[in-house]
Design an enzyme around this catalytic site. Structure first.
Site, mmCIF file in Angstrom:
data_model
loop_
_atom_site.group_PDB
_atom_site.id
_atom_site.type_symbol
_atom_site.label_atom_id
_atom_site.label_comp_id
_atom_site.label_asym_id
_atom_site.label_seq_id
_atom_site.Cartn_x
_atom_site.Cartn_y
_atom_site.Cartn_z
ATOM 1 N N LYS A 24 6.352 33.109 -43.928
ATOM 2 C CA LYS A 24 5.318 32.128 -44.298
ATOM 3 C C LYS A 24 4.541 32.554 -45.541
ATOM 4 O O LYS A 24 4.305 31.741 -46.432
ATOM 5 C CB LYS A 24 4.340 31.921 -43.140
ATOM 6 C CG LYS A 24 4.930 31.214 -41.932
ATOM 7 C CD LYS A 24 3.867 30.824 -40.923
ATOM 8 C CE LYS A 24 3.138 32.020 -40.343
ATOM 9 N NZ LYS A 24 4.004 32.959 -39.615
ATOM 10 N N ARG A 28 -4.147 27.797 -35.998
ATOM 11 C CA ARG A 28 -3.225 28.599 -35.194
ATOM 12 C C ARG A 28 -3.229 28.198 -33.729
ATOM 13 O O ARG A 28 -2.515 28.767 -32.918
ATOM 14 C CB ARG A 28 -3.542 30.081 -35.320
ATOM 15 C CG ARG A 28 -4.862 30.529 -34.790
ATOM 16 C CD ARG A 28 -4.928 32.039 -34.727
ATOM 17 N NE ARG A 28 -4.013 32.581 -33.734
ATOM 18 C CZ ARG A 28 -3.744 33.871 -33.608
ATOM 19 N NH1 ARG A 28 -4.277 34.745 -34.428
ATOM 20 N NH2 ARG A 28 -2.923 34.284 -32.672
ATOM 21 N N ARG A 31 11.899 46.735 -40.523
ATOM 22 C CA ARG A 31 11.057 47.150 -41.655
ATOM 23 C C ARG A 31 10.758 48.641 -41.599
ATOM 24 O O ARG A 31 10.533 49.218 -40.539
ATOM 25 C CB ARG A 31 9.716 46.410 -41.625
ATOM 26 C CG ARG A 31 9.741 44.968 -42.022
ATOM 27 C CD ARG A 31 8.334 44.406 -41.916
ATOM 28 N NE ARG A 31 8.297 42.964 -42.074
ATOM 29 C CZ ARG A 31 7.336 42.198 -41.590
ATOM 30 N NH1 ARG A 31 6.329 42.736 -40.913
ATOM 31 N NH2 ARG A 31 7.351 40.893 -41.772
ATOM 32 N N ARG A 60 6.066 50.937 -38.472
ATOM 33 C CA ARG A 60 4.724 50.721 -37.933
ATOM 34 C C ARG A 60 4.813 50.336 -36.465
ATOM 35 O O ARG A 60 5.779 49.693 -36.037
ATOM 36 C CB ARG A 60 4.003 49.606 -38.696
ATOM 37 C CG ARG A 60 3.767 49.909 -40.167
ATOM 38 C CD ARG A 60 2.964 48.810 -40.821
ATOM 39 N NE ARG A 60 3.574 47.481 -40.607
ATOM 40 C CZ ARG A 60 3.123 46.365 -41.148
ATOM 41 N NH1 ARG A 60 2.063 46.384 -41.934
ATOM 42 N NH2 ARG A 60 3.724 45.214 -40.914
ATOM 43 N N ARG A 96 4.230 39.468 -29.744
ATOM 44 C CA ARG A 96 3.655 38.572 -30.756
ATOM 45 C C ARG A 96 4.316 37.196 -30.696
ATOM 46 O O ARG A 96 3.652 36.166 -30.875
ATOM 47 C CB ARG A 96 3.827 39.174 -32.149
ATOM 48 C CG ARG A 96 2.930 40.383 -32.411
ATOM 49 C CD ARG A 96 3.334 41.123 -33.674
ATOM 50 N NE ARG A 96 3.204 40.292 -34.862
ATOM 51 C CZ ARG A 96 3.709 40.622 -36.056
ATOM 52 N NH1 ARG A 96 4.377 41.771 -36.196
ATOM 53 N NH2 ARG A 96 3.546 39.834 -37.090
#
Length: 217
Positions: free
Chosen positions: A13, A88, A127, A161, A172
């Site tokens: 996004k 949201r 990542r 992370r 999430r």
């Protein structure tokens, strides 16, 4: 144009918002930027948000809504804007509708970036961030460093992370399905939703989005 951009974590996004806002010559308004700006400037809303965050609590919708309204009032947003991360949830979506109605304005489109859940997990969990500079980002599959675990730019250690671990990503996604996904149905009832397949190169996704917006004019 007045556009809302939605999609799960890892859908791209932020990247798409930046490209689309530039192509459409409208400001990119992201929730993260709103919070950072208000907190750094010490605005009343920023101080209120910081008090909740410092206590480890969620910032109430009323504060987020207030920040978004203030930003949409700024001169550069008079001709339109692209909202990223707001609304949201349903309460925020309803508040946005009320705000626009009061201004005799309306949304032009809600772009829903669609990405399979397994791909989202792969994108985020893969990542690897440089410990020396968090702007140096690699991926175990899509953007491999030349030497495993070593930053190409500065030679720093690469690490994953905690927020990027698979179990965290799936949590999430659960939050997204529970809180944010209902706004897609809300906007579908208004005939505003355009679903954009978000797999492929960044430029390809942007082209699909721009083509969909042009068709909607």
């Amino acid at each position: 144009m007045r556009i809302v951009l939605v999609g799960p974590p890892g859908a791209g996004k932020g990247t798409q918002a930046a490209y689309l806002a530039k192509n459409l010559a409208i400001p990119h308004i992201s929730t993260g930027d709103l919070f950072r700006a208000n907190i750094s400037q010490g605005t009343p809303l920023g101080l209120e948000a910081k008090s909740y965050m410092d206590a480890g609590n969620l910032v109430p919708d009323s504060v987020t809504i207030g920040m978004a309204k203030d930003r949409m009032e700024q001169a550069d947003a008079a001709g339109g804007f692209l909202l990223d991360g707001f609304p949201r949830n349903l309460r925020q979506a309803e508040a946005l509708d009320e705000y626009l109605k009061d201004k005799n304005l309306q949304l032009d489109a809600v772009l829903d970036l669609e990405v399979p859940e397994d791909e989202v997990v792969k994108r985020i969990a893969g990542r690897r961030i440089c410990r020396n500079d968090s702007s140096h980002v690699f991926h175990v599959e899509y953007n491999k460093p030349k030497a495993e675990g070593v930053c190409d730019v500065c030679g720093g250690d690469l690490y994953q992370r905690d927020d990027d671990r698979e179990e965290t990503v799936r949590k999430r996604l659960e939050v997204y399905h529970t809180e944010t996904e209902p706004i897609i149905d809300y906007y579908k009832e208004q005939g505003l939703v355009v679903t954009i397949p978000a797999l492929g190169k960044v430029e390809e996704v942007t082209e699909r989005s721009m083509a969909a917006l042009q068709r909607g004019k």
